[in-house]
Design an enzyme around this catalytic site. Structure first.
Site, PDB file in Angstrom:
ATOM      1  NE  ARG A 101      -4.035   0.344   1.702  1.00 33.78           N
ATOM      2  CZ  ARG A 101      -5.304   0.408   2.123  1.00 33.78           C
ATOM      3  NH1 ARG A 101      -5.629   1.170   3.136  1.00 33.78           N
ATOM      4  NH2 ARG A 101      -6.243  -0.293   1.532  1.00 33.78           N
ATOM      5  CG  HIS A 128      -8.266  -0.149  -3.507  1.00 35.81           C
ATOM      6  ND1 HIS A 128      -7.456  -1.197  -3.127  1.00 35.81           N
ATOM      7  CD2 HIS A 128      -9.025   0.151  -2.406  1.00 35.81           C
ATOM      8  CE1 HIS A 128      -7.703  -1.515  -1.852  1.00 35.81           C
ATOM      9  NE2 HIS A 128      -8.646  -0.713  -1.401  1.00 35.81           N
ATOM     10  CD  GLN A 131     -12.949  -2.132  -1.846  1.00 33.34           C
ATOM     11  OE1 GLN A 131     -12.232  -2.042  -0.885  1.00 33.34           O
ATOM     12  NE2 GLN A 131     -14.158  -2.660  -1.769  1.00 33.34           N
ATOM     13  CG  ASP A 221     -13.961   5.812  -1.748  1.00 31.30           C
ATOM     14  OD1 ASP A 221     -13.977   5.709  -0.502  1.00 31.30           O
ATOM     15  OD2 ASP A 221     -12.893   5.827  -2.409  1.00 31.30           O
ATOM     16  CB  CYS A 261     -14.316   0.731  -0.929  1.00 33.93           C
ATOM     17  SG  CYS A 261     -13.991   2.482  -0.721  1.00 33.93           S
ATOM     18  NE  ARG A 289     -10.458  -5.632  -0.476  1.00 33.24           N
ATOM     19  CZ  ARG A 289      -9.709  -4.651   0.020  1.00 33.24           C
ATOM     20  NH1 ARG A 289     -10.274  -3.635   0.625  1.00 33.24           N
ATOM     21  NH2 ARG A 289      -8.391  -4.651  -0.124  1.00 33.24           N
TER      22      ARG A 289
END
Ligand code: CP
Ligand code: NVA
Length: 315
Positions: A101, A128, A131, A221, A261, A289
């Site tokens: 990340r 991402h 996700q 988001d 998310c 996930r």
């Protein structure tokens, strides 16, 4: 070396195969079966930004598969204590794969460049991908299929939106982004999508009411992503007409599912009444996930198991 820096690293066939694997592993877990497909394999998580879901879902997923993981935070000094080249080559001596990340996508790319092990993007400023894998699994879980489904994203054309636009193109889904003009997706990113998937059904619609009117899934988001905190006040103003609330949901079809998310800023991009409603799948989405990433890890590290145990009809 196969990486997952973005979903551009996969073909549509690869994507189907890893999502089918995810569904098979999810069903087997529900039946109480945790096959040790990655026994004694080790996954490193190299994180420069905070995380709850990504970290925990990778660590538990790896453990359920018979492997282990180690979390590497700021103290390991990635790009600080020694050269990026030394750091990443040494990491390759210890572990089988790494999830990173990173504050900038370029840093994740650099990690992949020096490495002889698969690098998985666990979120960058650009995209991402993990996700998006869980998100389409959630749509599939809700409708039994994804092709032809319409996902409307109300909010910032950010990392999450960009991965969703691409995965929708790969799976023949329709993707609509609804946001103020200055927050649309990166033009280069969209160009790359259309070059690879010329018939991609992607559009931007300023009016959120129009965008959700035919949506099967409504996604939002945060308006201010990690690293953009200095822009918070101006973003709040710019996105004030883009809240997913009861009024917007009244225009959407009754069957539409709600996705986010997480983490959410309740009362900002989404209201309590919507995120906690019967139409919301956000908790199952977060759970997916782990299942999606188990499919990804097995696809990267033990393709032979997939050939023996997974049929494409699972997704
Ligand atoms: N959705 C997501 O990536 O959550 P975290 O930031 O908690 O990992
Ligand atoms: N767009 C958000 C997603 C967090 C999971 C961010 O980058 O902060």
């Amino acid at each position: 070396m196969q990486h997952l820096l973005s979903l551009f690293d996969l073909t549509a066939g690869d994507l189907h195969s890893l999502l089918a694997t995810a569904n098979v592993l999810k069903a087997r877990l529900a039946a109480g079966d945790r096959p040790p497909v990655l026994e004694r394999r080790v996954l490193a998580l190299l994180f420069e930004k905070p995380s709850f879901r990504t970290r925990v879902s990778f660590e538990t997923g790896m453990s359920q598969l018979g492997g282990s993981s180690l979390f590497l935070g700021d103290d390991v000094g990635w790009g600080k204590r020694e050269s990026a080249s030394d750091f990443t080559q040494v990491l390759g001596q210890f572990v089988d794969a790494v999830v990173c990340r990173a504050k900038s996508h370029a840093k994740a790319e650099q990690l992949a460049r020096y490495n002889s092990l698969p690098v998985i993007n666990g979120l960058t400023d650009l995209c991402h991908p993990c996700q998006a894998l869980a998100d389409v699994m959630t749509v599939h879980g809700a409708f039994g299929t994804v092709a032809g489904k319409h996902l409307a994203f109300v909010g910032d054309g950010n990392n999450v939106a960009q991965s969703l636009a691409l995965i929708c193109a790969m799976l023949d889904m329709r993707f609509t982004l609804s946001c103020p003009a200055e927050y649309e997706m990166d033009a280069e990113w969209l160009e790359r999508i259309f070059k690879l998937y010329p018939s991609a059904a992607i559009e931007c619609i300023a009016d959120a009411k129009v965008a959700v009117a035919s949506a099967d899934a409504i996604y939002t988001d945060v308006w201010t992503s990690m690293g953009q905190e200095a822009e918070m006040a101006e973003r709040r103003k710019a996105f004030s007409a883009y809240q997913v609330n009861g009024q917007l949901m009244a225009i959407a079809p009754n069957h539409a599912r709600v996705l986010h998310c997480l983490p959410a800023v309740r009362g900002e991009e989404i209201t309590d009444e919507v995120i906690d409603s019967a139409q919301s799948d956000v908790i199952q989405q977060a759970g997916n996930r782990m299942h999606a990433q188990k499919g990804l890890l097995v696809w990267l590290l033990n393709r032979g198991w997939i050939e023996q145990n997974v049929t494409d009809s699972a997704f």
